[in-house]
Design a protein around this motif. Structure first.
Motif, PDB file in Angstrom:
ATOM      1  N   THR A  78       0.840  -1.192   0.000  1.00  5.27           N
ATOM      2  CA  THR A  78       0.000   0.000   0.000  1.00  5.27           C
ATOM      3  C   THR A  78       0.877   1.245   0.000  1.00  5.27           C
ATOM      4  O   THR A  78       2.112   1.159  -0.034  1.00  5.27           O
ATOM      5  N   PHE A  79       0.238   2.403   0.066  1.00  2.16           N
ATOM      6  CA  PHE A  79       0.953   3.659  -0.126  1.00  2.16           C
ATOM      7  C   PHE A  79       2.063   3.896   0.897  1.00  2.16           C
ATOM      8  O   PHE A  79       3.209   4.160   0.528  1.00  2.16           O
ATOM      9  N   LEU A  80       1.741   3.822   2.171  1.00  4.53           N
ATOM     10  CA  LEU A  80       2.726   4.154   3.204  1.00  4.53           C
ATOM     11  C   LEU A  80       3.940   3.226   3.177  1.00  4.53           C
ATOM     12  O   LEU A  80       5.087   3.719   3.195  1.00  4.53           O
ATOM     13  N   ALA A 135       3.194   5.623  -7.112  1.00  2.00           N
ATOM     14  CA  ALA A 135       2.928   6.237  -5.813  1.00  2.00           C
ATOM     15  C   ALA A 135       1.515   6.810  -5.744  1.00  2.00           C
ATOM     16  O   ALA A 135       0.775   6.568  -4.780  1.00  2.00           O
ATOM     17  N   VAL A 136       1.126   7.560  -6.771  1.00  6.79           N
ATOM     18  CA  VAL A 136      -0.210   8.157  -6.794  1.00  6.79           C
ATOM     19  C   VAL A 136      -1.271   7.068  -6.892  1.00  6.79           C
ATOM     20  O   VAL A 136      -2.332   7.152  -6.254  1.00  6.79           O
ATOM     21  N   GLY A 137      -1.007   6.027  -7.671  1.00  8.15           N
ATOM     22  CA  GLY A 137      -1.957   4.927  -7.800  1.00  8.15           C
ATOM     23  C   GLY A 137      -2.226   4.245  -6.471  1.00  8.15           C
ATOM     24  O   GLY A 137      -3.376   3.928  -6.136  1.00  8.15           O
ATOM     25  N   LYS A 138      -1.170   4.033  -5.682  1.00  7.49           N
ATOM     26  CA  LYS A 138      -1.338   3.393  -4.373  1.00  7.49           C
ATOM     27  C   LYS A 138      -2.047   4.332  -3.401  1.00  7.49           C
ATOM     28  O   LYS A 138      -2.817   3.886  -2.540  1.00  7.49           O
ATOM     29  N   LEU A 139      -1.774   5.627  -3.515  1.00  9.46           N
ATOM     30  CA  LEU A 139      -2.464   6.598  -2.661  1.00  9.46           C
ATOM     31  C   LEU A 139      -3.956   6.630  -2.943  1.00  9.46           C
ATOM     32  O   LEU A 139      -4.783   6.707  -2.018  1.00  9.46           O
ATOM     33  N   MET A 140      -4.322   6.543  -4.223  1.00 15.18           N
ATOM     34  CA  MET A 140      -5.718   6.688  -4.622  1.00 15.18           C
ATOM     35  C   MET A 140      -6.507   5.390  -4.573  1.00 15.18           C
ATOM     36  O   MET A 140      -7.732   5.407  -4.686  1.00 15.18           O
ATOM     37  N   ALA A 141      -5.830   4.254  -4.420  1.00 16.88           N
ATOM     38  CA  ALA A 141      -6.513   2.954  -4.448  1.00 16.88           C
ATOM     39  C   ALA A 141      -7.658   2.842  -3.438  1.00 16.88           C
ATOM     40  O   ALA A 141      -8.756   2.396  -3.794  1.00 16.88           O
ATOM     41  N   PRO A 142      -7.477   3.252  -2.165  1.00 13.83           N
ATOM     42  CA  PRO A 142      -8.600   3.146  -1.221  1.00 13.83           C
ATOM     43  C   PRO A 142      -9.788   4.025  -1.612  1.00 13.83           C
ATOM     44  O   PRO A 142     -10.938   3.629  -1.437  1.00 13.83           O
ATOM     45  N   TYR A 219     -12.187  13.092  -5.331  1.00 12.67           N
ATOM     46  CA  TYR A 219     -11.253  12.069  -5.817  1.00 12.67           C
ATOM     47  C   TYR A 219     -10.294  12.675  -6.851  1.00 12.67           C
ATOM     48  O   TYR A 219      -9.076  12.465  -6.777  1.00 12.67           O
ATOM     49  N   VAL A 220     -10.842  13.426  -7.780  1.00 10.20           N
ATOM     50  CA  VAL A 220     -10.024  14.037  -8.837  1.00 10.20           C
ATOM     51  C   VAL A 220      -9.068  15.075  -8.254  1.00 10.20           C
ATOM     52  O   VAL A 220      -7.897  15.161  -8.646  1.00 10.20           O
ATOM     53  N   ILE A 221      -9.551  15.872  -7.303  1.00 11.74           N
ATOM     54  CA  ILE A 221      -8.712  16.906  -6.697  1.00 11.74           C
ATOM     55  C   ILE A 221      -7.533  16.282  -5.962  1.00 11.74           C
ATOM     56  O   ILE A 221      -6.385  16.718  -6.113  1.00 11.74           O
ATOM     57  N   ILE A 222      -7.801  15.250  -5.167  1.00 12.92           N
ATOM     58  CA  ILE A 222      -6.721  14.584  -4.430  1.00 12.92           C
ATOM     59  C   ILE A 222      -5.700  13.996  -5.401  1.00 12.92           C
ATOM     60  O   ILE A 222      -4.489  14.172  -5.241  1.00 12.92           O
ATOM     61  N   GLY A 223      -6.192  13.294  -6.427  1.00 14.80           N
ATOM     62  CA  GLY A 223      -5.293  12.682  -7.403  1.00 14.80           C
ATOM     63  C   GLY A 223      -4.470  13.706  -8.161  1.00 14.80           C
ATOM     64  O   GLY A 223      -3.266  13.523  -8.382  1.00 14.80           O
ATOM     65  N   THR A 224      -5.118  14.803  -8.553  1.00 13.15           N
ATOM     66  CA  THR A 224      -4.418  15.844  -9.302  1.00 13.15           C
ATOM     67  C   THR A 224      -3.342  16.513  -8.461  1.00 13.15           C
ATOM     68  O   THR A 224      -2.196  16.696  -8.912  1.00 13.15           O
ATOM     69  N   LEU A 225      -3.683  16.885  -7.229  1.00 16.16           N
ATOM     70  CA  LEU A 225      -2.709  17.536  -6.355  1.00 16.16           C
ATOM     71  C   LEU A 225      -1.548  16.597  -6.032  1.00 16.16           C
ATOM     72  O   LEU A 225      -0.388  17.028  -5.985  1.00 16.16           O
ATOM     73  N   ALA A 226      -1.861  15.320  -5.806  1.00 17.25           N
ATOM     74  CA  ALA A 226      -0.800  14.348  -5.518  1.00 17.25           C
ATOM     75  C   ALA A 226       0.129  14.182  -6.714  1.00 17.25           C
ATOM     76  O   ALA A 226       1.354  14.126  -6.563  1.00 17.25           O
ATOM     77  N   SER A 227      -0.440  14.117  -7.912  1.00 19.82           N
ATOM     78  CA  SER A 227       0.351  13.928  -9.122  1.00 19.82           C
ATOM     79  C   SER A 227       1.270  15.123  -9.386  1.00 19.82           C
ATOM     80  O   SER A 227       2.482  14.962  -9.602  1.00 19.82           O
ATOM     81  N   PHE A 228       0.692  16.316  -9.351  1.00 19.95           N
ATOM     82  CA  PHE A 228       1.508  17.516  -9.571  1.00 19.95           C
ATOM     83  C   PHE A 228       2.499  17.718  -8.431  1.00 19.95           C
ATOM     84  O   PHE A 228       3.649  18.122  -8.652  1.00 19.95           O
TER      85      PHE A 228
END
Length: 255
Positions: A78-80, A135-142, A219-228
């Motif tokens: 998982t992410f951590l 990394a972003v994929g594992k963060l967003m999986a849950p 969901y989109v906001i979290i993913g976008t901010l994490a990616s950038f």
């Protein structure tokens, strides 16, 4: 020291994100798979530093595989745990570079002053794009799982056609563009990328109804901010290391 770190960094991203296949990740608990990965780590480090007999290269491969073994056997994928694993690997690279700062300078590539920066920028590009995707994929999986569960509970099916793999490609492109824009001194342009992505996502998000739209927006906001954020952090680190390297000057021709 920064030249050695750049060479080791490239070796790391090649071993973990270029030559490590999906099969190797899935079968990493097997001793033979761990041995194969350790061999790849060793060979990539040899290739980027030009050192074949240095004890530091063998120590690097050994530490790398110990970290991977502990993570595989005692922690979930998982992410951590993933971020902790990467942080330990990067700390190992820094430690080796501090212990043996002249590892690169004493190798056969020492006559190529432009090579360390080329290695650094190449490694940074791979780490910003490909490593960022994992990394972003594992963060967003849950969050993705919760969205799927909510959709099933509400018996609502999204019939909007999508392109397979498009989301991952979009992520790679946005992180790659962020990396290039920052290196080019055009950081302000990143805001336009974020705005463009937000506008393009708006119609798809609002078609699902108020409740689903809110969850999808979050969901989109979290993913976008994490990616950038990942791409920006990697680029800043690359720029910092590059600033420690001597500038390449061109001597004027003698007349």
């Amino acid at each position: 020291m920064p030249e050695t770190l750049a060479a080791l960094f490239l070796a790391h991203v090649l071993a973990d994100y270029v030559f490590q296949t999906r099969w190797m990740v899935e079968e990493k608990a097997r001793p033979e798979t761990l041995f194969l990965h350790a061999l790849i780590v060793l060979l990539t480090a040899m290739a980027t530093t030009g050192q074949v007999a240095s004890p530091m290269i063998y120590a690097l491969a050994l530490i790398h595989i110990v970290i991977d073994t502990i993570k595989t056997r005692f922690f979930s994928d998982t992410f951590l745990p993933h971020i902790t694993d990467q942080a330990l690997h990067l700390a190992t690279l820094i430690l080796i570079a501090l212990i043996a700062p002249d590892l690169f300078a004493q190798g056969p590539y020492a006559t190529l002053p432009w090579l360390p920066k080329a290695m650094l920028f190449t490694a940074g590009a791979i780490y910003a794009t490909r490593a960022g995707g994992f990394a972003v994929g594992k963060l967003m999986a849950p969050f993705a799982q919760k969205l799927t569960e909510n959709s099933e509970e509400n018996e609502s099916k999204d019939d909007t056609p999508t392109l397979e793999g498009a989301g991952a490609l979009i992520g790679i492109l946005e992180r790659g563009l962020t990396y290039l824009l920052m290196l080019s001194g055009l950081s302000a342009s990143i805001g336009f990328l974020v705005a463009a992505k937000s506008i393009l996502r708006f119609e798809a998000i609002r078609e699902g109804g108020p409740d689903k739209s809110r969850k999808m927006s979050e969901y989109v906001i979290i993913g976008t901010l994490a990616s950038f954020g990942w791409a920006i952090a990697v680029t800043l680190a690359v720029m910092f290391i590059a600033a420690q390297m001597p500038k390449l000057g061109i001597s004027p021709a003698a007349h």
